[in-house]
Write an enzyme that holds these catalytic residues in place. Structure first.
Site, mmCIF file in Angstrom:
data_model
loop_
_atom_site.group_PDB
_atom_site.id
_atom_site.type_symbol
_atom_site.label_atom_id
_atom_site.label_comp_id
_atom_site.label_asym_id
_atom_site.label_seq_id
_atom_site.Cartn_x
_atom_site.Cartn_y
_atom_site.Cartn_z
ATOM 1 N N ASN A 27 31.514 27.009 31.481
ATOM 2 C CA ASN A 27 30.632 26.696 32.917
ATOM 3 C C ASN A 27 29.756 27.850 32.696
ATOM 4 O OD1 ASN A 27 33.048 25.105 35.188
ATOM 5 N ND2 ASN A 27 34.374 26.546 34.008
ATOM 6 N N ARG A 78 37.517 50.853 39.290
ATOM 7 C CA ARG A 78 37.492 50.152 39.482
ATOM 8 C C ARG A 78 35.959 50.235 40.317
ATOM 9 N NH1 ARG A 78 39.297 45.384 39.180
ATOM 10 N NH2 ARG A 78 41.213 46.069 39.757
ATOM 11 N N MET A 103 37.128 37.789 34.449
ATOM 12 C CA MET A 103 38.370 37.317 34.651
ATOM 13 C C MET A 103 39.063 39.623 34.819
ATOM 14 S SD MET A 103 40.096 35.265 34.100
ATOM 15 C CE MET A 103 41.655 35.235 33.561
ATOM 16 N N LEU A 106 36.563 42.175 41.337
ATOM 17 C CA LEU A 106 35.208 42.536 42.123
ATOM 18 C C LEU A 106 35.713 43.522 43.622
ATOM 19 C CD1 LEU A 106 32.413 39.625 40.839
ATOM 20 C CD2 LEU A 106 33.365 41.909 39.878
ATOM 21 N N ASN A 120 31.967 31.977 42.490
ATOM 22 C CA ASN A 120 33.289 31.835 41.373
ATOM 23 C C ASN A 120 33.426 30.224 41.301
ATOM 24 O OD1 ASN A 120 35.033 33.037 39.389
ATOM 25 N ND2 ASN A 120 36.459 32.188 41.099
ATOM 26 N N HIS A 122 37.308 27.628 40.404
ATOM 27 C CA HIS A 122 38.525 28.143 40.288
ATOM 28 C C HIS A 122 38.658 26.857 39.720
ATOM 29 C CE1 HIS A 122 42.598 29.997 40.682
ATOM 30 N NE2 HIS A 122 43.289 29.077 41.070
ATOM 31 N N THR A 154 34.957 36.797 48.111
ATOM 32 C CA THR A 154 35.321 37.794 48.762
ATOM 33 C C THR A 154 36.854 39.460 48.119
ATOM 34 O OG1 THR A 154 37.021 36.549 49.850
ATOM 35 C CG2 THR A 154 35.510 37.242 50.944
ATOM 36 N N ASP A 158 40.310 34.860 45.128
ATOM 37 C CA ASP A 158 40.489 33.614 44.898
ATOM 38 C C ASP A 158 40.328 32.909 46.780
ATOM 39 O OD1 ASP A 158 40.109 33.014 43.036
ATOM 40 O OD2 ASP A 158 42.347 32.982 42.066
ATOM 41 N N GLU A 187 34.907 20.771 36.852
ATOM 42 C CA GLU A 187 34.968 22.046 37.062
ATOM 43 C C GLU A 187 32.680 22.225 36.480
ATOM 44 O OE1 GLU A 187 36.574 25.843 36.119
ATOM 45 O OE2 GLU A 187 38.287 24.679 35.562
HETATM 46 C C1 GRF Z 1 37.818 27.671 33.953
HETATM 47 O O1 GRF Z 1 38.921 27.016 34.034
HETATM 48 C C2 GRF Z 1 37.614 28.682 35.395
HETATM 49 O O2 GRF Z 1 37.762 27.699 36.083
HETATM 50 C C3 GRF Z 1 38.087 29.725 35.819
HETATM 51 O O3 GRF Z 1 38.742 30.219 34.259
HETATM 52 C C4 GRF Z 1 38.223 29.147 33.468
HETATM 53 C C5 GRF Z 1 36.835 29.704 32.402
HETATM 54 O O4 GRF Z 1 36.299 28.468 31.586
HETATM 55 N N1 GRF Z 1 37.958 30.684 36.620
HETATM 56 P P1 GRF Z 1 34.767 28.822 30.538
HETATM 57 O O5 GRF Z 1 34.742 30.127 30.542
HETATM 58 O O6 GRF Z 1 33.935 28.192 31.706
HETATM 59 O O7 GRF Z 1 35.255 27.688 29.511
#
Ligand code: GRF
Length: 222
Positions: A27, A78, A103, A106, A120, A122, A154, A158, A187
Site C-alpha cells: 500500500n 505506548r 501493526m 496508536l 488506515n 483495513h 480513533t 478499526d 486496497e
Molecule cells: C493490508 O492488507 C492492509 O489492509 C492491512 O495490512 C496489509 C498491509 O499490506 N492493514 P502491505 O504491507 O501494504 O502490503
C-alpha cells in the site's frame, strides 16, 4: 537566484504525508506510485517502520524517500512510543499520517498530535471483521462480499469514521491467499483516492459520517 528546479519547487508546495508500516509495504508503494503519477497531489515525505526488517523500507529507500525505524520495544510505554512518533512527524511537518499495515495501536497521545489527520486501510468492509486476519474471518463467517475500507483512526481498533470502501466478491473456492490478493488489488486503488480526497476534497464530519461536498464516482475504483 533560487537553486530549486521547477519540479522541486512544485513538490515542496504539496502536502506532505508520512506512511507508517510494519511489513511488505504494497500500500505504501501504491501511494508512492499515485503521487509520482500525479493522481495523488501529495509528497511522501517520510516512511516510518516499527521493525527494521519491514520490506517496505527498501521500497521507500529505492525511491529516495527518508525512512526511520522506531522499535516500539525500545520505549517504556505506548505513550512514550507515541510521543516519539509525534515528535518525528512534527519535525518533518507532516500534514497527514497514513497507516499501511502498521501493526501497532496508536493511543490518545498520538491521535491528539494529528486530530482527523490519521488514516488506515483495513482488508474488510468495516465494521465487519475488525482486527487481525480479516480475510480469514470473512471466509469463516461465510460472507459472499467483503472488501477494503479506508477510515480515520480513533483510539478504538478499526472503528473510526469511514472515508472510502470498495467491495469484492468472495468465491466458493476461495482460499485465504486468493481472497487476500483480490482485496489487496482494491486496497491499492482506494487508498490513494481516499488520501487525495481527504487532502484536497471539500469534506466535513457529521457525527461519525465523513461527508464530501461532491459525491465520488459510483464505483470508487473507477
Ligand atoms: C493490508 O492488507 C492492509 O489492509 C492491512 O495490512 C496489509 C498491509 O499490506 N492493514 P502491505 O504491507 O501494504 O502490503
Amino acid at each position: 537566484m533560487s537553486d530549486q528546479t521547477p519540479a522541486k519547487a512544485a513538490a515542496s508546495t504539496l502536502p506532505s504525508i508520512a506512511v507508517l508500516i510494519s511489513g511488505r509495504g504494497s500500500n505504501l508503494q501504491a501511494l508512492i506510485d499515485a503521487a509520482a503519477a500525479g493522481r495523488l497531489r501529495a509528497r511522501v515525505r517520510l516512511v516510518i517502520a516499527n521493525r527494521a526488517d519491514a520490506a517496505g523500507l527498501e521500497r521507500a529507500r529505492s525511491m529516495g524517500i527518508e525512512t526511520r525505524v522506531l522499535a516500539h520495544g525500545a520505549y517504556d510505554s505506548r505513550a512514550a512510543f507515541d510521543a516519539a512518533l509525534v515528535g518525528i512527524l512534527k519535525d518533518c511537518q507532516v500534514d497527514l499520517v497514513c497507516l499501511a499495515g502498521f501493526m501497532r495501536l496508536l493511543g490518545p497521545v498520538f491521535l491528539a498530535g494529528f486530530p482527523e489527520r490519521v488514516l488506515n486501510i483495513h482488508p474488510s468492509l468495516l465494521p465487519a471483521f475488525p482486527g487481525v486476519d480479516a480475510q480469514k474471518q470473512a471466509l469463516e463467517h461465510g460472507v459472499k462480499v467483503t472488501g477494503a475500507t479506508v477510515h480515520f483512526v480513533t483510539p478504538e481498533l478499526d472503528a473510526g469514521p469511514i472515508v472510502l470502501q470498495a467491495a469484492v466478491p468472495v468465491l466458493d473456492d476461495d482460499t485465504e491467499d486468493a481472497l487476500s490478493a483480490r482485496i489487496l488489488e482494491v486496497e491499492h486503488e482506494i487508498y490513494p483516492k481516499a488520501v487525495q480526497r481527504v487532502l484536497h476534497g471539500d469534506w466535513h464530519m457529521s457525527g461519525r459520517r465523513v461527508v464530501f461536498a461532491s459525491q465520488p464516482a459510483a464505483d470508487p475504483r473507477g
